[in-house]
Scaffold this motif. Structure first.
Motif, PDB file in Angstrom:
ATOM      1  N   GLU A  13     -16.007  -2.922  31.481  1.00 43.80           N
ATOM      2  CA  GLU A  13     -16.918  -2.002  31.160  1.00 43.80           C
ATOM      3  C   GLU A  13     -16.603  -1.097  29.796  1.00 43.80           C
ATOM      4  N   TYR A  14     -15.459  -1.065  29.562  1.00 45.61           N
ATOM      5  CA  TYR A  14     -15.266  -0.095  28.350  1.00 45.61           C
ATOM      6  C   TYR A  14     -14.087  -0.840  27.511  1.00 45.61           C
ATOM      7  N   ARG A  15     -14.176  -0.721  26.128  1.00 42.68           N
ATOM      8  CA  ARG A  15     -13.037  -0.815  25.307  1.00 42.68           C
ATOM      9  C   ARG A  15     -11.942   0.074  25.599  1.00 42.68           C
ATOM     10  N   THR A  16     -10.691  -0.525  26.165  1.00 46.40           N
ATOM     11  CA  THR A  16      -9.945   0.291  27.049  1.00 46.40           C
ATOM     12  C   THR A  16      -8.332   0.231  26.475  1.00 46.40           C
ATOM     13  N   GLY A  17      -7.924   1.586  26.170  1.00 49.95           N
ATOM     14  CA  GLY A  17      -6.428   1.565  25.806  1.00 49.95           C
ATOM     15  C   GLY A  17      -5.794   2.237  26.748  1.00 49.95           C
ATOM     16  N   ILE A  18      -4.530   1.753  27.105  1.00 49.74           N
ATOM     17  CA  ILE A  18      -3.737   2.489  28.168  1.00 49.74           C
ATOM     18  C   ILE A  18      -2.406   2.937  27.387  1.00 49.74           C
ATOM     19  N   THR A  19      -2.137   4.091  28.029  1.00 49.94           N
ATOM     20  CA  THR A  19      -1.124   4.810  27.469  1.00 49.94           C
ATOM     21  C   THR A  19       0.255   4.307  27.881  1.00 49.94           C
ATOM     22  N   MET A  20       1.040   3.847  27.034  1.00 50.25           N
ATOM     23  CA  MET A  20       2.495   3.207  27.395  1.00 50.25           C
ATOM     24  C   MET A  20       3.540   4.216  27.013  1.00 50.25           C
ATOM     25  N   THR A  21       4.535   4.466  27.779  1.00 48.43           N
ATOM     26  CA  THR A  21       5.717   5.069  27.741  1.00 48.43           C
ATOM     27  C   THR A  21       6.847   4.176  28.608  1.00 48.43           C
ATOM     28  N   ALA A  22       8.189   4.821  28.521  1.00 47.64           N
ATOM     29  CA  ALA A  22       9.263   4.090  29.312  1.00 47.64           C
ATOM     30  C   ALA A  22       9.148   4.670  30.659  1.00 47.64           C
ATOM     31  N   GLY A  23       8.160   5.240  31.259  1.00 47.12           N
ATOM     32  CA  GLY A  23       8.202   6.234  32.540  1.00 47.12           C
ATOM     33  C   GLY A  23       7.592   5.275  33.648  1.00 47.12           C
ATOM     34  N   PHE A  24       7.773   5.775  34.866  1.00 46.64           N
ATOM     35  CA  PHE A  24       7.315   5.158  35.940  1.00 46.64           C
ATOM     36  C   PHE A  24       5.943   4.931  36.102  1.00 46.64           C
ATOM     37  N   ASP A  25       5.028   6.052  36.014  1.00 47.07           N
ATOM     38  CA  ASP A  25       3.755   6.011  36.134  1.00 47.07           C
ATOM     39  C   ASP A  25       3.055   5.188  35.001  1.00 47.07           C
ATOM     40  N   SER A  26       3.515   5.147  33.668  1.00 40.69           N
ATOM     41  CA  SER A  26       3.141   4.009  32.875  1.00 40.69           C
ATOM     42  C   SER A  26       3.432   2.803  33.215  1.00 40.69           C
ATOM     43  N   ARG A  27       4.483   2.420  33.878  1.00 46.40           N
ATOM     44  CA  ARG A  27       4.921   0.917  34.148  1.00 46.40           C
ATOM     45  C   ARG A  27       4.123   0.666  35.372  1.00 46.40           C
ATOM     46  N   ILE A  28       3.614   1.435  36.261  1.00 49.72           N
ATOM     47  CA  ILE A  28       2.710   0.815  37.198  1.00 49.72           C
ATOM     48  C   ILE A  28       1.422   0.555  36.806  1.00 49.72           C
ATOM     49  N   LEU A  29       0.875   1.259  35.735  1.00 43.41           N
ATOM     50  CA  LEU A  29      -0.542   0.976  35.216  1.00 43.41           C
ATOM     51  C   LEU A  29      -0.243  -0.426  34.469  1.00 43.41           C
TER      52      LEU A  29
END
Length: 482
Positions: free
Chosen positions: A218-234
């Motif tokens: 539905e959207y042009r989507t960007g996903i924040t990416m870090t070295a952390g756990f929450d980001s890794r799950i996304l």
């Protein structure tokens, strides 16, 4: 140089009670009526809602949200309609339901309100003129908690930096007849630490995958990416739509762990990834940032918020609200956390905030209805409500004016399962490793928040020597004595 804030409007809504009252919405936010099977009007959703990911019996179009079941009362609405919709919105109920204002699970559109004048907005400056803003400014509270404490502190609870203006926290609705905030979740008498790791991992993996699959369409989507756990799950949750989304990391090549590890993971896993160089705020922009957030917080994003402005996504997805899945506020004493009840002083210390009397009293009032919950559950609510609901959402009038953000972890089903896990079984990594393994096990093989070599030790040393981090660490660890 022109301020970037002169190019946008503050994100959120304003509303004043009256015969012809209607909310005023910032650019891009939609109004969608909500009805049940009989055609009875339940209310109006204001904001963004994901059409392709909603609960059983709910159907979303740009012009109508329809439940194919009857909604005879507010409890049914909360459990089957509100909790079944996802995105970034608030819901005004009216018609067949009591006149209330509900935030979504994460409080994505912040709300502060003046009960005396029956006005509300996403920040105090949005409905106070400059003279009233200054007259009602609670300078002693602001100075003691925000200006003169360690960096990143915020005014928590229902308090704001202005006398007579309260914050509506996640899991509360605002009664628009009495102009009082009322907790509607969780249902304390029914609560139990009954969620198992396997079932919680299954539920969370399914919910996150459903969210990301729908948003990417539905959207042009960007996903924040870090070295952390929450980001890794996304990242893991995006496996099925990885060709439709772009990952991005704030910073430039070689700046640090986040930039180095995200570049490595992206290259090896074939992900579309970009680095977004940091743009520093001017002195004028920092002053405007303070005003737009109502002077409730002074976070590092104040210094770099223009960085988000050039991004061209319809929406970005962040890992916020994942922290409770990692026992964030009791990771060091999971085995003993539930041997004593919570106190306001204990909660504030675990949040690493100063024990200012006005704040302690406010948090005591927040705690009273939930004090019989296990202390781990209280701390989960504290993180979501007293930190994210005020610290993070307090920044939203600026941050989301730069770039709309949604939070896939902020789903009531996920948060309820996280909160209902026994902390010993949950662990600090066990649950998230199980969730990630269900979605994309290969991305979970990379080190989380570390290089895996000597640089991890030098990084720890740098943190120990940082004054503000040491103060926060001390408050956190000595909370057990409160």
């Amino acid at each position: 140089m022109t301020s970037v804030l002169s190019q946008v409007d503050p994100f959120g809504i304003t509303y004043s009670a009256g015969p012809d009252a209607a909310p005023v919405l910032s650019k891009g936010l939609s109004r969608i009526p909500v009805k049940d099977r009989s055609g009875a009007v339940l209310g109006t959703l204001c904001g963004y809602v994901i059409a392709g990911y909603c609960g059983a019996g709910l159907h979303v179009t740009p012009d109508l949200i329809k439940a194919d079941f009857d909604v005879p009362d507010a409890a049914t609405f909360e459990a089957q309609v509100l909790d079944g919709l996802h995105g970034a919105f608030v819901m005004f109920t009216h018609g067949a339901l009591p006149h209330r204002l509900y935030p979504d699970c994460g409080g994505s559109i912040p709300i502060v309100f003046c009960a005396a004048s029956k006005r509300l907005g996403s920040s105090a400056h949005m409905f106070l003129d400059p003279e009233e803003y200054e007259d009602r400014f609670n300078r002693p509270l602001h100075d003691s908690v925000v200006a003169n404490d360690v960096s990143g502190s915020w005014i928590t609870g229902t308090l704001t930096a202005h006398h007579g203006i309260e914050r509506l926290l996640p899991n509360f609705y605002l009664d628009l007849e009495r102009w009082e905030a009322v907790r509607f979740w969780p249902h304390v008498p029914d609560f139990a630490l009954s969620a198992g790791l396997e079932d919680t991992a299954d539920l969370t993996a399914q919910a996150l995958t459903g969210f990301l699959n729908a948003v990417a369409v539905e959207y042009r989507t960007g996903i924040t990416m870090t070295a952390g756990f929450d980001s890794r799950i996304l990242i893991a949750a995006a496996r099925q739509v990885r060709d439709k989304v772009e990952f991005f990391t704030i910073g430039s090549a070689g700046e640090g762990l986040d930039q180095d590890m995200t570049a490595r993971i992206s290259a090896e896993m074939g992900l579309s990834h970009r680095l977004t160089p940091i743009v520093q705020s001017s002195a004028e922009e920092k002053a405007q940032w303070d005003y737009w957030v109502g002077h409730v917080v002074r976070e590092s994003t104040r210094n770099v918020f223009p960085t988000l402005h050039p991004l061209s996504y319809d929406v970005i997805l962040t890992g916020m609200y994942g922290e409770t899945g990692r026992a964030r506020l009791y990771r060091q004493d999971r085995e003993t956390i539930n041997t004593a009840p919570a106190t306001a002083e204990f909660v504030l210390s675990r949040l690493t905030l100063p024990l200012v009397p006005e704040v302690v009293e406010n948090v005591e009032h927040w705690l009273a209805p939930i004090v019989d919950l296990p202390r781990s559950a209280v701390l989960d609510l504290a993180f979501n409500e007293l930190r994210f609901g005020s610290w993070a959402m307090g920044q939203a009038p600026v941050q989301k004016a730069m770039q709309l953000a949604m939070m896939p972890f902020a789903q009531r089903s996920i948060q309820g399962a996280f909160m209902a896990m026994d902390p010993v079984e949950q662990g600090t990594e066990a649950l998230f490793n199980a969730i990630g393994a269900r979605m994309w096990p290969e991305v979970m093989a990379y080190p989380v928040n570390k290089y895996g070599d000597y640089r991890d030790w030098t990084s720890k040393l740098t943190k120990v020597l940082h004054r503000d981090k040491l103060i926060r660490f001390t408050r956190d660890r000595f909370a057990a004595l409160k």
